[in-house]
Write a protein that holds these residues in place. Structure first.
Motif, PDB file in Angstrom:
ATOM      1  N   ILE A   1       0.860  -1.178   0.000  1.00 12.27           N
ATOM      2  CA  ILE A   1       0.000   0.000   0.000  1.00 12.27           C
ATOM      3  C   ILE A   1       0.900   1.233   0.000  1.00 12.27           C
ATOM      4  N   ASP A   2       0.812   2.023  -1.070  1.00 13.05           N
ATOM      5  CA  ASP A   2       1.560   3.279  -1.176  1.00 13.05           C
ATOM      6  C   ASP A   2       0.642   4.416  -0.733  1.00 13.05           C
ATOM      7  N   HIS A   3       1.110   5.239   0.195  1.00 11.78           N
ATOM      8  CA  HIS A   3       0.272   6.336   0.668  1.00 11.78           C
ATOM      9  C   HIS A   3       1.149   7.466   1.198  1.00 11.78           C
ATOM     10  N   SER A   4       0.535   8.610   1.333  1.00 12.74           N
ATOM     11  CA  SER A   4       1.247   9.800   1.792  1.00 12.74           C
ATOM     12  C   SER A   4       0.253  10.745   2.448  1.00 12.74           C
ATOM     13  N   GLU A   5       0.721  11.477   3.462  1.00 11.45           N
ATOM     14  CA  GLU A   5      -0.123  12.478   4.098  1.00 11.45           C
ATOM     15  C   GLU A   5      -0.447  13.619   3.138  1.00 11.45           C
ATOM     16  N   MET A   6       0.333  13.743   2.048  1.00 12.96           N
ATOM     17  CA  MET A   6       0.161  14.840   1.113  1.00 12.96           C
ATOM     18  C   MET A   6      -0.812  14.506  -0.019  1.00 12.96           C
ATOM     19  N   LEU A   7      -1.269  13.233  -0.084  1.00  8.46           N
ATOM     20  CA  LEU A   7      -2.154  12.805  -1.162  1.00  8.46           C
ATOM     21  C   LEU A   7      -3.494  12.355  -0.596  1.00  8.46           C
ATOM     22  N   THR A   8      -4.524  12.422  -1.416  1.00 12.51           N
ATOM     23  CA  THR A   8      -5.869  12.035  -0.975  1.00 12.51           C
ATOM     24  C   THR A   8      -6.241  10.633  -1.448  1.00 12.51           C
TER      25      THR A   8
ATOM     26  N   ASP B   1     -10.779  10.625  -6.007  1.00 13.62           N
ATOM     27  CA  ASP B   1     -10.384  10.709  -7.409  1.00 13.62           C
ATOM     28  C   ASP B   1      -9.912  12.129  -7.699  1.00 13.62           C
ATOM     29  N   THR B   2      -8.640  12.279  -8.005  1.00 19.00           N
ATOM     30  CA  THR B   2      -8.075  13.598  -8.294  1.00 19.00           C
ATOM     31  C   THR B   2      -8.198  13.971  -9.758  1.00 19.00           C
ATOM     32  N   GLY B   3      -8.639  13.021 -10.590  1.00 18.85           N
ATOM     33  CA  GLY B   3      -8.729  13.267 -12.020  1.00 18.85           C
ATOM     34  C   GLY B   3      -7.410  13.107 -12.740  1.00 18.85           C
ATOM     35  N   MET B   4      -6.375  12.705 -12.022  1.00 18.01           N
ATOM     36  CA  MET B   4      -5.048  12.556 -12.626  1.00 18.01           C
ATOM     37  C   MET B   4      -4.649  11.086 -12.633  1.00 18.01           C
ATOM     38  N   ASP B   5      -3.961  10.669 -13.680  1.00 24.09           N
ATOM     39  CA  ASP B   5      -3.454   9.309 -13.772  1.00 24.09           C
ATOM     40  C   ASP B   5      -2.295   9.122 -12.796  1.00 24.09           C
ATOM     41  N   VAL B   6      -2.141   7.892 -12.345  1.00 28.15           N
ATOM     42  CA  VAL B   6      -1.038   7.540 -11.443  1.00 28.15           C
ATOM     43  C   VAL B   6      -0.192   6.463 -12.105  1.00 28.15           C
ATOM     44  N   LEU B   7       1.104   6.691 -12.184  1.00 30.09           N
ATOM     45  CA  LEU B   7       2.025   5.693 -12.712  1.00 30.09           C
ATOM     46  C   LEU B   7       2.528   4.839 -11.550  1.00 30.09           C
ATOM     47  N   LEU B   8       2.365   3.540 -11.674  1.00 32.10           N
ATOM     48  CA  LEU B   8       2.770   2.627 -10.601  1.00 32.10           C
ATOM     49  C   LEU B   8       3.832   1.670 -11.128  1.00 32.10           C
TER      50      LEU B   8
END
Length: 244
Positions: A115-122, A208-215
């Motif tokens: 699980i990738d997560h950050s306090e700066m992301l929703t 959903d931020t409307g932006m694609d995420v590269l994983l």
């Protein structure tokens, strides 16, 4: 001290004045510098002059509440000794991973979850990687297990996958919405006969931020490989070349 996963130093008026305790503490701190990970876990038993190199470390405090001190100690030990569940810290970013294992029919396998997560992301990203060994690699794992080297056996499986991913190039998913992206892979080393069936699934959760995420799930394999190696005992770490 050289082979232990963790070194607990009990701080008391007697221990901080002991020359032998100071030598043992120095040995533990040298391991921390060499391995670049936490090895020394201080436990404060009574008011005393804490050695200067330990003053910035978090310690389990037994002076006023034994149960609280014991709880802090158990949490610290589990964080150091567990190589199947951990948080990989990065600047402003965390990757939590867990490893499970068992048999899939007659074959041995691993299930890795990240699980990738950050306090700066929703949002966060969940990635699951299922690895099923072929007959040859299953046999080699059980050989390690019979020698009480199951951790090395699991590291070998991750090493085979890491080498395969490196030889075929980076694997990147573009996550556009909450629908999972999947990939199935099969690899066999023709010379050694070691083979893997790999199922990869990754999905975005949260707002959903409307932006694609590269994983880059291949990067996760590299992270877990490095973490497994780092948390081996020095004795087992000397056997890593045999896993290549």
């Amino acid at each position: 001290i050289q082979s232990a996963s963790a070194f607990i130093i009990v701080l008391s008026q007697a221990s901080v004045g002991s020359e032998w305790c100071r030598k043992e503490l120095n040995a533990g701190l040298i391991r921390e510098l060499e391995e670049r990970r936490i090895v020394v876990l201080p436990l404060l038993l009574e008011d005393c002059d804490i050695p200067i190199f330990l003053r910035e470390k978090k310690y389990a405090d037994f002076r006023n509440d034994f149960d609280a001190g014991l709880g802090d100690t158990l949490v610290a030990i589990s964080a150091v000794t567990s190589n199947t569940q951990r948080r990989i810290e990065q600047p402003h970013f965390h990757t939590d991973f867990g490893m499970a294992w068992g048999t899939f029919g007659p074959f041995y396998g691993l299930q890795l979850r990240f699980i990738d997560h950050s306090e700066m992301l929703t949002y966060c990203v969940l990635t699951e990687i299922k690895i099923v060994c072929n007959e040859k690699l299953t046999q080699e794992f059980y050989i390690h297990e019979e020698k009480c080297l199951a951790a090395l056996g699991r590291l070998k499986i991750v090493t085979v996958l890491k080498n395969f991913v490196e030889s075929t190039g980076a694997q990147v998913f573009t996550l556009e919405d909450s629908l999972p992206k999947t990939q199935k892979l099969y690899f066999v080393d023709e010379k050694k006969g070691l083979g893997l069936n790999v199922d990869v699934s990754s999905m975005k959760l949260g707002q959903d931020t409307g932006m694609d995420v590269l994983l880059d799930w291949a990067g996760h394999i590299e992270k877990i490989w490095q973490d497994l190696v780092q948390n081996l005992s020095p004795e087992d770490r000397g056997k890593i070349k045999d896993l290549e």
